[in-house]
Design a protein around this motif. Structure first.
Motif, PDB file in Angstrom:
ATOM      1  N   GLU A  93       0.649  -1.629   0.353  1.00  0.00           N
ATOM      2  CA  GLU A  93       0.462   0.144  -0.181  1.00  0.00           C
ATOM      3  C   GLU A  93       0.943   0.948   0.004  1.00  0.00           C
ATOM      4  O   GLU A  93       1.200   2.609  -1.033  1.00  0.00           O
ATOM      5  CB  GLU A  93      -1.109   0.416   1.146  1.00  0.00           C
ATOM      6  N   THR A  94       1.532   1.354   0.689  1.00  0.00           N
ATOM      7  CA  THR A  94       2.935   2.225   0.634  1.00  0.00           C
ATOM      8  C   THR A  94       4.069   2.022   0.824  1.00  0.00           C
ATOM      9  O   THR A  94       4.891   1.030   2.160  1.00  0.00           O
ATOM     10  CB  THR A  94       2.339   3.584   1.825  1.00  0.00           C
TER      11      THR A  94
ATOM     12  N   SER B 150       6.488   9.483   0.080  1.00  0.00           N
ATOM     13  CA  SER B 150       6.185   7.810  -0.080  1.00  0.00           C
ATOM     14  C   SER B 150       5.783   7.794  -1.280  1.00  0.00           C
ATOM     15  O   SER B 150       4.932   8.770  -2.341  1.00  0.00           O
ATOM     16  CB  SER B 150       5.168   7.148   1.073  1.00  0.00           C
TER      17      SER B 150
ATOM     18  N   ASP C 250       3.133   5.114  -4.195  1.00  0.00           N
ATOM     19  CA  ASP C 250       1.996   3.562  -3.862  1.00  0.00           C
ATOM     20  C   ASP C 250       2.578   2.761  -5.130  1.00  0.00           C
ATOM     21  O   ASP C 250       2.830   2.827  -6.011  1.00  0.00           O
ATOM     22  CB  ASP C 250       0.561   4.511  -4.706  1.00  0.00           C
TER      23      ASP C 250
ATOM     24  N   SER D 104       0.480  -0.363  -4.535  1.00  0.00           N
ATOM     25  CA  SER D 104      -0.538  -1.434  -4.319  1.00  0.00           C
ATOM     26  C   SER D 104      -0.966  -1.336  -5.773  1.00  0.00           C
ATOM     27  O   SER D 104      -1.460  -3.122  -5.838  1.00  0.00           O
ATOM     28  CB  SER D 104      -2.204  -0.272  -3.749  1.00  0.00           C
TER      29      SER D 104
ATOM     30  N   GLY E  13       8.475  -1.526   2.777  1.00  0.00           N
ATOM     31  CA  GLY E  13       7.685  -1.585   3.134  1.00  0.00           C
ATOM     32  C   GLY E  13       7.320  -2.711   3.167  1.00  0.00           C
ATOM     33  O   GLY E  13       8.359  -4.000   3.579  1.00  0.00           O
TER      34      GLY E  13
END
Length: 242
Positions: free
Chosen positions: A140-141, A158, A160, A162, A192
């Motif tokens: 997710e991040t 950060s 993405d 996903s 992550g």
């Protein structure tokens, strides 16, 4: 014998004799004996046939060498000679292929290539640093850290993750205070949480190709990258527009 030749021979003879005075003998120029050139240790085809002729002339006429033995010897020499010629042809072929590869790689000059390194070069011509973060699972991040050549933290942000797979990352070349950083080499580090555990993620960066070197048969063509150095063409992961 001419008069000049007699003088030169006499001088040469005196130079090899001792004067009886250690000091004069030590400062006098010493003559150097000619060193014979080293002979080649490899047997040529002419050497083989010379040995074969000598063997035939020295054999016992009542017990001559069998035909199959003679043919086997000649076949063995032909095989060795053929392997040597094949090696020469392979070396020449490698040279031609290396030159051809470098010629084809010259089309990459001015382009950007993706290399398996997390470090990239930032300059006034290229103030941004682009890279690719690889992850086997969606995250997710993803936290991104930018470090300078000394390992000091410059900025964090950060992205993405996903979608998983290869994720593009772009740093604008500004530090945490929004000021342009000095020219130099900077490293992108990404991390992550995968299955609840924090892990470092592999990062690749784009670099600008300035020139191409021939390299060797073992390395192939070498791409010279701005501010980074050389990398083998076979190590390039992708090519992007300039």
């Amino acid at each position: 014998m001419s008069f000049l030749n007699s003088i030169s021979q006499a001088s040469a003879a005196q130079s090899t004799q001792s004067t009886g005075n250690p000091f004069l003998d030590s400062v006098r120029l010493q003559t150097k004996e000619a060193v014979p050139e080293a002979k080649k240790q490899e047997l040529t085809q002419e050497d083989f046939f010379a040995l074969l002729s000598q063997q035939l002339s020295m054999q016992d006429p009542f017990k001559p060498v069998e035909n199959d033995q003679m043919i086997a010897q000649m076949a063995s020499f032909s095989t060795v000679d053929g392997i040597a010629n094949l090696n020469d042809h392979i070396v020449n072929l490698n040279t031609v292929m290396t030159s051809s590869q470098a010629l084809q790689a010259s089309g990459l000059v001015g382009q950007k290539v993706l290399i398996p390194s997390a470090s990239g070069h930032v300059s006034t011509e290229e103030p941004n640093l682009h890279g690719v973060i690889s992850t086997s699972k969606p995250i997710e991040t993803i936290m991104v850290r930018i470090e300078d050549a000394k390992g000091q933290l410059v900025k964090t942000f950060s992205v993405d993750g996903s979608d998983g797979g290869n994720i593009d990352v772009n740093w604008d070349g500004l530090d945490a205070e929004g000021k342009p950083v000095a020219e130099g080499t900077y490293t992108i580090k990404a991390s992550g949480r995968i299955d609840g555990k924090a892990e470092e993620l592999p990062v690749s960066t784009y670099a600008h190709v300035t020139s191409v070197s021939l390299g060797t048969a073992a390395t192939g063509a070498i791409l010279n990258l701005r501010g980074i150095g050389g990398i083998k063409l076979s190590d390039v992961l992708a090519v992007a527009e300039s």
